[in-house]
Design a protein around this motif. Structure first.
Motif, mmCIF file in Angstrom:
data_model
loop_
_atom_site.group_PDB
_atom_site.id
_atom_site.type_symbol
_atom_site.label_atom_id
_atom_site.label_comp_id
_atom_site.label_asym_id
_atom_site.label_seq_id
_atom_site.Cartn_x
_atom_site.Cartn_y
_atom_site.Cartn_z
ATOM 1 N N SER A 1 -32.753 16.372 2.116
ATOM 2 C CA SER A 1 -31.379 15.944 1.850
ATOM 3 C C SER A 1 -30.336 16.737 2.636
ATOM 4 N N ASP B 1 -33.780 11.154 -2.006
ATOM 5 C CA ASP B 1 -32.593 11.813 -2.563
ATOM 6 C C ASP B 1 -31.479 11.985 -1.540
ATOM 7 N N ALA B 2 -31.631 11.353 -0.356
ATOM 8 C CA ALA B 2 -30.560 11.387 0.637
ATOM 9 C C ALA B 2 -29.366 10.586 0.127
ATOM 10 N N THR B 3 -28.180 10.944 0.593
ATOM 11 C CA THR B 3 -26.969 10.226 0.206
ATOM 12 C C THR B 3 -26.846 8.946 1.013
ATOM 13 N N ASN B 4 -26.816 7.804 0.341
ATOM 14 C CA ASN B 4 -26.689 6.488 0.986
ATOM 15 C C ASN B 4 -27.640 6.341 2.164
ATOM 16 N N GLU C 1 -23.426 15.041 9.304
ATOM 17 C CA GLU C 1 -23.153 14.440 8.006
ATOM 18 C C GLU C 1 -22.962 12.933 8.177
ATOM 19 N N LYS D 1 -25.959 5.014 10.246
ATOM 20 C CA LYS D 1 -24.917 4.987 9.215
ATOM 21 C C LYS D 1 -23.543 4.754 9.850
#
Length: 537
Positions: A166, A303-306, A59, A175
């Motif tokens: 995603s 559509d991935a988060t950040n 994650e 990240k």
């Protein structure tokens, strides 16, 4: 007598405070205590993210928000993120911990300064191995003008496994770096750092990562300048295709079976021991530590988060939507030594590995030069392999005698071509200064000798020969007098770059040419006792 006792007591209290205060730092989490290392202070293993354990594995990192009820012990050396490393000489190459998302801060003792510019360092290691503890900060501390912050980030499958959707979009290692850079911006003033004067500096895969961070438009809110040594986002080993195939193959190897959905795969992999997942890296290697980046950055779905990148870096640069910060990019004259030198290692039968290429070239070349997943057919791969061999070797066979020609393939394909293209695109589309240099001064004890395991062949200026004069490695010492002078000049160059008001850059007595607006690419050539401008055709 009583007055004397009071005076002595006050002197002792004052001395204790002077000794203690630099070591005690207050953050929003509470207080921490660092270590006095004679010439500098250190504050190590400070968490910037929640440990990526259990359900947080695979994650995006979560910001660390715990409170310390007691003084945090920042004297413990940082641990490596869990990895299957090339640099362990035994069959079991597993090392490190899954709980590793920390920064370590090193502050020089310099009575003439109250605050310091900041060098935020992203380590190299093919996105697969390495760590904060690998590269020595002592040369920078000895000069006394920069705070160094080293960043730990997830590596290999734990940091870069991707299903292409995603569920596990990938790039968690990148990240991690971004969250660490945000932490540095917000907290470095508490250590005497200047948040308005931050350089983000990377070497090898760390350099490629810094370039990828630069492709975020708001990177300029986190950094004043960027430096990438022997690596950039356009090198073919950086952003690769085939991530989904490798992710499901990982699941099969560790016992998840033949799953059909990314969610099932993620749930299964989260239930496995981290050691089992990382050890499975060896199943993706076809020849020594080849390919050296089986798990690395990918293009994420929109559509991935950040997400970090949702387009290939070339397309991002062409769009003009990237940070405008002064940038220094470089390569060593023979950067390909890192990859090619291991081919000279002798096997038990007395033959060198390079001879294996004569019978296995079409099998191994796509892995060595990272076009295994970018070609649609075997025929395309074979044609590319044939072209490379003909261009660099003609009708010669692979042997120790023509090692230099083989090394040049690795240098050009894996490093130099990407450097030229990056400079060309940024100078045409960007507005901020773009500088480059080529380093050509072979060290006596570089990567070549460690990888080739022999010293009977003359080596050129290899991967890291300049870098290890900024962040030292004991394997490259002792330094010659010219290397000691180069070390000082390189560090002074970085100090001035961070503090420059107009983004100008110098090495010794040579001014770097800014490539923006130039008809041809101009680089600085840094040699043993000279520097000068070279122009690329």
């Amino acid at each position: 007598m009583k007055d004397n006792i009071i005076l002595i007591t006050l002197l002792c209290v004052g001395t204790a405070s002077a000794f203690t205060l630099p070591l005690l730092v207050e953050l929003p989490h509470g207080k921490l205590r660092g270590r006095d290392n004679e010439g500098y202070y250190s504050y190590e293993s400070i968490p910037y993210a929640e440990p990526p354990l259990g359900d947080l594995r695979f994650e995006a990192p979560q910001k660390y928000d715990r409170q310390w009820n007691e003084i945090f012990d920042a004297t413990m050396p940082p641990v490596r993120c869990m990895q299957w490393t090339q640099f362990i000489h035994q069959e079991d190459k597993l090392t490190g911990s899954e709980d590793c998302l920390t920064v370590s801060i090193y502050k020089p003792k310099n009575s003439s300064r109250t605050t310091f510019p900041v060098l935020a360092y992203v380590h190299g290691g093919c996105f697969m191995f390495g760590g904060q503890i690998e590269d020595g900060h002592e040369p920078i501390m000895a000069e006394g003008n920069l705070i160094v912050v080293k960043i730990g980030y997830r590596l290999g499958p734990l940091g870069f496994l991707s299903t292409g959707d995603s569920q596990i979009p990938g790039n968690n290692g990148l990240k991690d770096q971004r969250l660490a850079l945000q932490w540095i911006k917000e907290n470095i003033a508490s250590f005497g750092g200047e948040p308005e004067n931050i350089m983000v500096f990377g070497y090898s895969a760390g350099a490629a990562a810094v370039h990828l961070q630069m492709l975020q438009e708001d990177f300029e809110d986190l950094a004043k300048v960027a430096v990438t040594i022997s690596g950039n986002a356009l090198n073919p080993w950086v952003v690769q295709e085939g991530g989904r195939r490798r992710a499901f193959e990982m699941g099969r190897i560790v016992g998840c079976g033949l799953l059909s959905t990314s969610l099932d795969l993620k749930n299964c992999l989260k239930s496995k021991d981290a050691e089992q997942i990382v050890t499975a890296v060896r199943q993706f290697l076809v020849f020594g530590y080849v390919p050296f980046t089986p798990f690395g950055p990918v293009v994420e779905p929109e559509d991935a988060t950040n997400p970090i990148i949702t387009q290939h870096p070339i397309e991002i640069i062409k769009s003009g939507k990237f940070a405008q910060v002064p940038w220094l990019i470089s390569n060593a004259q023979e950067d390909g030594i890192y990859n090619a030198a291991s081919l000279l290692a002798r096997q038990p039968n007395g033959k060198e590995l390079i001879e294996e290429l004569n019978s296995r070239w079409f099998e191994l070349a796509p892995h060595l030069f990272f076009y295994r997943d970018s070609m649609k057919t075997i025929e395309e791969m074979d044609e590319r392999s044939r072209e490379l061999r003909q261009e660099y070797l003609g009708n010669q066979s692979f042997s120790v005698d023509n090692y230099i020609d083989v090394e040049r393939i690795f240098t050009d394909i894996l490093f130099v071509n990407g450097t030229k293209r990056s400079i060309d695109l940024h100078r045409r589309i960007g507005k901020s200064p773009v500088y480059g240099y080529v380093y050509d001064n072979p060290t006596d004890l570089g990567n070549f000798f460690w990888l080739a395991k022999r010293n009977d062949i003359q080596s050129g200026t290899g991967h890291g020969d300049d870098f290890y004069h900024i962040f030292e490695n004991e394997l490259t010492k002792p330094w010659r007098p010219d290397e000691m002078l180069i070390s000082k000049n390189l560090i002074k160059m970085l100090e001035q770059f961070i503090q420059s008001d107009n983004g100008s850059l110098r090495y010794d007595n040579c001014e770097f040419p800014d490539n923006v607006g130039k008809e041809k690419i101009q680089l600085l050539s840094i040699k043993r006792s000279s520097c000068g401008i070279i122009e690329l055709s």
